[in-house]
Enzyme design. Structure first.
Site, PDB file in Angstrom:
ATOM      1  N   GLY A  75      -6.006 -75.500  22.235  1.00  0.00           N
ATOM      2  CA  GLY A  75      -5.492 -74.656  23.312  1.00  0.00           C
ATOM      3  C   GLY A  75      -4.662 -75.384  24.346  1.00  0.00           C
ATOM      4  O   GLY A  75      -4.093 -74.768  25.244  1.00  0.00           O
ATOM      5  N   GLN A 152      -8.867 -68.249  22.266  1.00  0.00           N
ATOM      6  CA  GLN A 152      -9.781 -68.342  23.404  1.00  0.00           C
ATOM      7  C   GLN A 152      -9.429 -67.289  24.447  1.00  0.00           C
ATOM      8  O   GLN A 152      -8.312 -66.783  24.500  1.00  0.00           O
ATOM      9  CB  GLN A 152      -9.754 -69.735  24.017  1.00  0.00           C
ATOM     10  CG  GLN A 152      -8.529 -70.049  24.852  1.00  0.00           C
ATOM     11  CD  GLN A 152      -8.630 -71.417  25.524  1.00  0.00           C
ATOM     12  OE1 GLN A 152      -8.975 -72.409  24.906  1.00  0.00           O
ATOM     13  NE2 GLN A 152      -8.284 -71.469  26.793  1.00  0.00           N
ATOM     14  N   GLY A 180     -11.894 -73.236  30.008  1.00  0.00           N
ATOM     15  CA  GLY A 180     -12.556 -74.446  29.533  1.00  0.00           C
ATOM     16  C   GLY A 180     -13.043 -74.264  28.106  1.00  0.00           C
ATOM     17  O   GLY A 180     -13.170 -73.143  27.610  1.00  0.00           O
ATOM     18  N   ASN A 209     -11.549 -81.928  19.209  1.00  0.00           N
ATOM     19  CA  ASN A 209     -10.247 -81.688  19.822  1.00  0.00           C
ATOM     20  C   ASN A 209      -9.122 -82.047  18.863  1.00  0.00           C
ATOM     21  O   ASN A 209      -9.194 -83.063  18.151  1.00  0.00           O
ATOM     22  CB  ASN A 209     -10.098 -82.530  21.098  1.00  0.00           C
ATOM     23  CG  ASN A 209     -11.075 -82.120  22.174  1.00  0.00           C
ATOM     24  OD1 ASN A 209     -11.390 -80.944  22.303  1.00  0.00           O
ATOM     25  ND2 ASN A 209     -11.555 -83.072  22.947  1.00  0.00           N
ATOM     26  N   ASP A 211      -6.310 -83.297  19.526  1.00  0.00           N
ATOM     27  CA  ASP A 211      -5.595 -84.526  19.876  1.00  0.00           C
ATOM     28  C   ASP A 211      -6.429 -85.777  19.600  1.00  0.00           C
ATOM     29  O   ASP A 211      -6.030 -86.886  19.946  1.00  0.00           O
ATOM     30  CB  ASP A 211      -5.150 -84.500  21.344  1.00  0.00           C
ATOM     31  CG  ASP A 211      -6.306 -84.590  22.337  1.00  0.00           C
ATOM     32  OD1 ASP A 211      -7.471 -84.471  21.912  1.00  0.00           O
ATOM     33  OD2 ASP A 211      -6.039 -84.777  23.533  1.00  0.00           O
ATOM     34  N   LYS A 358      -4.422 -88.775  25.526  1.00  0.00           N
ATOM     35  CA  LYS A 358      -4.367 -88.101  26.817  1.00  0.00           C
ATOM     36  C   LYS A 358      -3.157 -88.518  27.641  1.00  0.00           C
ATOM     37  O   LYS A 358      -2.765 -87.821  28.566  1.00  0.00           O
ATOM     38  CB  LYS A 358      -5.648 -88.393  27.617  1.00  0.00           C
ATOM     39  CG  LYS A 358      -6.925 -87.938  26.931  1.00  0.00           C
ATOM     40  CD  LYS A 358      -6.933 -86.446  26.675  1.00  0.00           C
ATOM     41  CE  LYS A 358      -8.217 -85.974  26.026  1.00  0.00           C
ATOM     42  NZ  LYS A 358      -8.143 -84.549  25.609  1.00  0.00           N
TER      43      LYS A 358
END
Length: 471
Positions: A75, A152, A180, A209, A211, A358
């Site tokens: 997301g 979501q 979240g 996740n 990533d 990140k």
């Protein structure tokens, strides 16, 4: 709450989403702090380790995989890196995106085992279209499968002064925010996907996740999860000094359940204990294993809502305008569900299973020869430890700026650290070894001459170059 419910129903959100928001809103109104003092918990001394589990026979791999789904949280837009599309569509290795590698991993597992493990992407309202468009061109077989997408929910922002629904007539979309990744539970329930998966015989779901390319479907972990019969297992890694500000796993004394304690949950007087990584040894990797029939039973027993701790973020209704009205964004974290089950567990995994991208520093390292792609399309370290990469935020923080300067990422396979100050342009043929600092005090990019730089400091500021760089 009635105004929020009307607003959410008008937007077509499910009752499960409304009920989850209601719990968060009630905590906000009640002024719940969520603080967990040191005296209310005990540190976790020891846990099962993945390395030890690998000595056990896996058994019926094909049968296990037939009952398993891999769910990737997809997301995020990567706005902190300047991205406007799904972060998973960013090219990361050999021209392939996160999504390419994830899809190839699923296809490899299916081909090697002869079992069609389920694949699910949890998209947001911001990433759904881009992701599906990309998959339809690159991996059309996956996008056409049933229940490949879980979308979501979105959550209404709360006016910080009135605690009523925030309004922003200039751009009504700004009145909403992501809830979240704890939203995975009401999304599964409210969409009907949880019931459909359970009815189809899916018992286990591995969630991670998109990533984090280190988070692959591990058969030893899957076998362990199935054998223990637990409702929920969290993958944790050992905290280092670099992780002391982040949350940790603990056991609550009042009921003996595992729980996560984040920094915002720690009273000031307990900060020293919170940051003691020799005491609180483990952090959440956000790689989770969930037993779907047991999750379904838990939700049925709790009126469709898992009581997750509230995460209250104070923002402005228009995040790009600090003068716009202040709002609260109410969120939850999916890992917090570890405290909702009385039979939760945790397994210590190697650090390489936690390698999220990140920042552009992470991306720079991932694109280098420090990481390699295996035949299974997994991404693994080619060296024992990833070198530290510190690029100048002013010039490299955003992906497009980094791409303009890093025509070719240098070899880092023999590097310990690389620090870049100012705009440095990297070209083919550059190698970094040991600890290297490269600087340019001017505002105009300067090309780093391609060669090997070893344990050196190189100043490429134009006025200083004739005076000779120190290498």
């Amino acid at each position: 709450m009635e105004k929020f419910e009307q607003k959410m129903k008008a937007e077509g959100l499910s009752q499960a989403a409304i009920d989850a928001f209601r719990l968060n809103y009630e905590q906000l109104v009640a002024g719940v702090t969520g603080l967990v003092p040191e005296k209310e918990i005990e540190a976790i001394e020891d846990l099962p380790r993945l390395a030890d589990l690998k000595s056990n026979p896996v058994g019926d791999v094909k049968g296990l995989l037939a009952k398993t789904a891999v769910l990737k949280l997809n997301g995020g837009l990567g706005t902190s890196m300047g991205l406007a599309k799904a972060k998973s569509l960013l090219p990361v290795k050999d021209g392939k995106t996160f999504l390419d590698l994830i899809a190839e991993q699923i296809e490899y597992t299916r081909n090697q085992t002869g079992s069609k493990v389920r694949f699910i992407l949890m998209n947001s309202f911001s990433t759904s279209k881009d992701t599906k468009d990309y998959l339809s061109k690159s991996h059309a077989d996956l996008i056409n499968e049933p229940d490949v997408e879980l979308v979501q929910n979105k959550s209404p922002k709360v006016d910080a002064k009135t605690l009523e629904p925030a309004t922003f007539p200039e751009d009504p979309e700004q009145e909403w925010c992501p809830p979240g990744h704890g939203d995975i539970y009401p999304s599964l329930l409210g969409s009907g996907m949880l019931n459909r998966l359970v009815e189809a015989g899916i018992e286990y779901v591995f969630v991670s996740n998109s990533d984090n390319l280190g988070a692959t479907l591990d058969l030893d972990l899957l076998a362990y999860f199935a054998e223990t019969g637990k409702s929920f297992i969290m993958e944790v890694a050992e905290r280092t000094a670099a992780d002391k500000k982040g949350g940790h796993l603990a056991r609550r004394l009042s009921d003996g359940r595992l729980m996560l304690r984040e920094s915002a949950m720690c009273p000031d007087e307990d900060k020293a204990s919170f940051e003691d990584v020799s005491k609180h040894k483990f952090f959440n990797t956000n790689n989770l294993w969930v037993n779907l029939p047991k999750l379904k039973s838990m939700l049925e027993a709790s009126n469709g809502v898992l009581k997750l701790p509230l995460i209250k973020n104070k923002k402005t209704v228009n995040p790009r305008d600090s003068s716009s009205p202040p709002v609260f964004q109410l969120e939850t974290a999916m890992g917090s569900a570890i405290e909702c089950f009385n039979d939760s567990g945790a397994v210590v995994v190697p650090r390489e299973r936690f390698a999220p991208v990140k920042t552009t520093n992470d991306l720079f390292a991932l694109r280098s020869d420090v990481y390699k792609v295996t035949p299974a399309s997994t991404v693994v370290l080619a060296v024992p430890n990833c070198p530290m990469v510190k690029l100048d935020d002013k010039h490299y923080k955003l992906v497009d700026k980094m791409d303009a300067l890093a025509e070719a990422v240098p070899s880092l396979i023999n590097a310990k650290s690389i620090t870049v100050k100012g705009p440095i342009r990297f070209v083919e043929g550059t190698s970094i070894e040991g600890d290297v600092l490269i600087s340019n005090e001017s505002s105009e990019p300067v090309t780093l001459p391609p060669k090997t730089y070893k344990d050196s400091v190189t100043d490429l500021t134009p006025a200083k170059v004739p005076a000779k760089a120190t290498t």
